[in-house]
Design a protein around this motif. Sequence first.
Motif, PDB file in Angstrom:
ATOM      1  N   PRO A 177      32.810  54.063  44.788  1.00 24.73           N
ATOM      2  CA  PRO A 177      33.103  53.574  43.473  1.00 24.73           C
ATOM      3  C   PRO A 177      33.608  52.006  43.776  1.00 24.73           C
ATOM      4  CG  PRO A 177      34.660  55.507  44.219  1.00 24.73           C
ATOM      5  CD  PRO A 177      33.778  55.375  45.290  1.00 24.73           C
TER       6      PRO A 177
ATOM      7  N   ASP B 112      34.121  48.177  41.640  1.00 30.24           N
ATOM      8  CA  ASP B 112      34.801  47.589  40.352  1.00 30.24           C
ATOM      9  C   ASP B 112      34.101  46.440  40.018  1.00 30.24           C
ATOM     10  OD1 ASP B 112      36.919  49.142  40.515  1.00 30.24           O
ATOM     11  OD2 ASP B 112      38.292  47.887  41.311  1.00 30.24           O
TER      12      ASP B 112
ATOM     13  N   GLU C  20      33.071  42.980  37.809  1.00 28.89           N
ATOM     14  CA  GLU C  20      33.695  41.771  36.807  1.00 28.89           C
ATOM     15  C   GLU C  20      32.326  40.985  36.408  1.00 28.89           C
ATOM     16  OE1 GLU C  20      37.403  38.961  37.016  1.00 28.89           O
ATOM     17  OE2 GLU C  20      36.142  39.471  38.680  1.00 28.89           O
TER      18      GLU C  20
ATOM     19  N   GLU D 134      35.700  43.385  32.452  1.00 32.80           N
ATOM     20  CA  GLU D 134      35.884  44.254  33.733  1.00 32.80           C
ATOM     21  C   GLU D 134      35.763  45.544  33.372  1.00 32.80           C
ATOM     22  OE1 GLU D 134      39.399  41.778  35.922  1.00 32.80           O
ATOM     23  OE2 GLU D 134      39.952  42.649  33.929  1.00 32.80           O
ATOM     24  N   VAL D 135      35.070  46.323  34.406  1.00 32.94           N
ATOM     25  CA  VAL D 135      35.024  47.677  34.499  1.00 32.94           C
ATOM     26  C   VAL D 135      35.191  48.227  35.868  1.00 32.94           C
ATOM     27  CG1 VAL D 135      33.044  49.486  34.117  1.00 32.94           C
ATOM     28  CG2 VAL D 135      32.716  47.228  33.070  1.00 32.94           C
ATOM     29  N   TYR D 136      35.922  49.363  35.868  1.00 31.88           N
ATOM     30  CA  TYR D 136      36.623  49.869  37.082  1.00 31.88           C
ATOM     31  C   TYR D 136      35.847  51.191  37.450  1.00 31.88           C
ATOM     32  CZ  TYR D 136      39.837  46.366  36.231  1.00 31.88           C
ATOM     33  OH  TYR D 136      40.510  44.926  35.636  1.00 31.88           O
ATOM     34  N   SER D 137      35.918  51.695  38.653  1.00 28.14           N
ATOM     35  CA  SER D 137      35.550  52.950  39.279  1.00 28.14           C
ATOM     36  C   SER D 137      33.970  53.079  39.135  1.00 28.14           C
ATOM     37  CB  SER D 137      36.465  53.787  39.076  1.00 28.14           C
ATOM     38  OG  SER D 137      37.824  53.602  39.478  1.00 28.14           O
TER      39      SER D 137
ATOM     40  N   TYR E 123      32.689  46.748  27.570  1.00 24.55           N
ATOM     41  CA  TYR E 123      31.607  46.825  28.597  1.00 24.55           C
ATOM     42  C   TYR E 123      30.379  46.159  28.100  1.00 24.55           C
ATOM     43  CZ  TYR E 123      34.795  50.618  29.993  1.00 24.55           C
ATOM     44  OH  TYR E 123      35.881  51.339  30.548  1.00 24.55           O
TER      45      TYR E 123
ATOM     46  N   LYS F 248      32.827  44.694  43.617  1.00 23.76           N
ATOM     47  CA  LYS F 248      33.794  44.670  44.640  1.00 23.76           C
ATOM     48  C   LYS F 248      34.193  46.082  45.038  1.00 23.76           C
ATOM     49  CE  LYS F 248      36.401  40.744  42.411  1.00 23.76           C
ATOM     50  NZ  LYS F 248      37.496  40.588  41.552  1.00 23.76           N
TER      51      LYS F 248
ATOM     52  N   GLN G  52      36.556  49.250  46.136  1.00 24.46           N
ATOM     53  CA  GLN G  52      38.112  49.295  45.434  1.00 24.46           C
ATOM     54  C   GLN G  52      39.107  48.771  46.210  1.00 24.46           C
ATOM     55  OE1 GLN G  52      37.748  53.467  43.792  1.00 24.46           O
ATOM     56  NE2 GLN G  52      37.897  52.281  41.840  1.00 24.46           N
TER      57      GLN G  52
ATOM     58  N   ARG H  21      38.784  46.065  47.998  1.00 26.22           N
ATOM     59  CA  ARG H  21      38.660  44.741  47.832  1.00 26.22           C
ATOM     60  C   ARG H  21      38.254  44.037  49.330  1.00 26.22           C
ATOM     61  NH1 ARG H  21      38.533  45.455  43.141  1.00 26.22           N
ATOM     62  NH2 ARG H  21      39.981  44.863  41.437  1.00 26.22           N
TER      63      ARG H  21
END
Length: 145
Positions: free
Chosen positions: A67, A69, A71, A86-89, A103, A127, A129, A131
């Motif tokens: 997973p 992230d 940006e 921004e989109v996560y996971s 998105y 990135k 998760q 960081r």
Amino acid sequence: RYPLSNLSEGRRSVTIKAWDTYNNSSESEIIFEVRAASDLAMYNVVNFPNPFSSNTTFTFQRNSTEPVDVEVKIYTLAGRLIQTLEVYSIVERFVQIPKEWPYYWDGRDRDGNELANGVYFYKVILKTQDRQNAIEVLGKLAVLR
């Protein structure tokens, strides 16, 4: 499927030639990049359509399914930040950020105003998760209404 093992890092290609039952042949070449599995990598970063009039979708490929992230930052030519997405996971290896808010980018700045026709820069930041690792790719897009 055919596993290719013990390949050194770098750009590689495979050429495949096949024949049909009438002895007609066809040939195709595939170009790919070999990298260490521990490196975070992002390839073929593009937005489409480009130029665009109403919205654009950002796509890229990456080398793992861990997973991450993402940006996406959009800038004017003078370097002023005008939008951040921004989109996560994300776990997919081929990422096509879908055309649904937040998105895709609809060509508006952070205040909701449409941008003027012209060229803009974008930066896609990938990135992990935790960081600990991050990579960036820069690109250009054009607004044409």
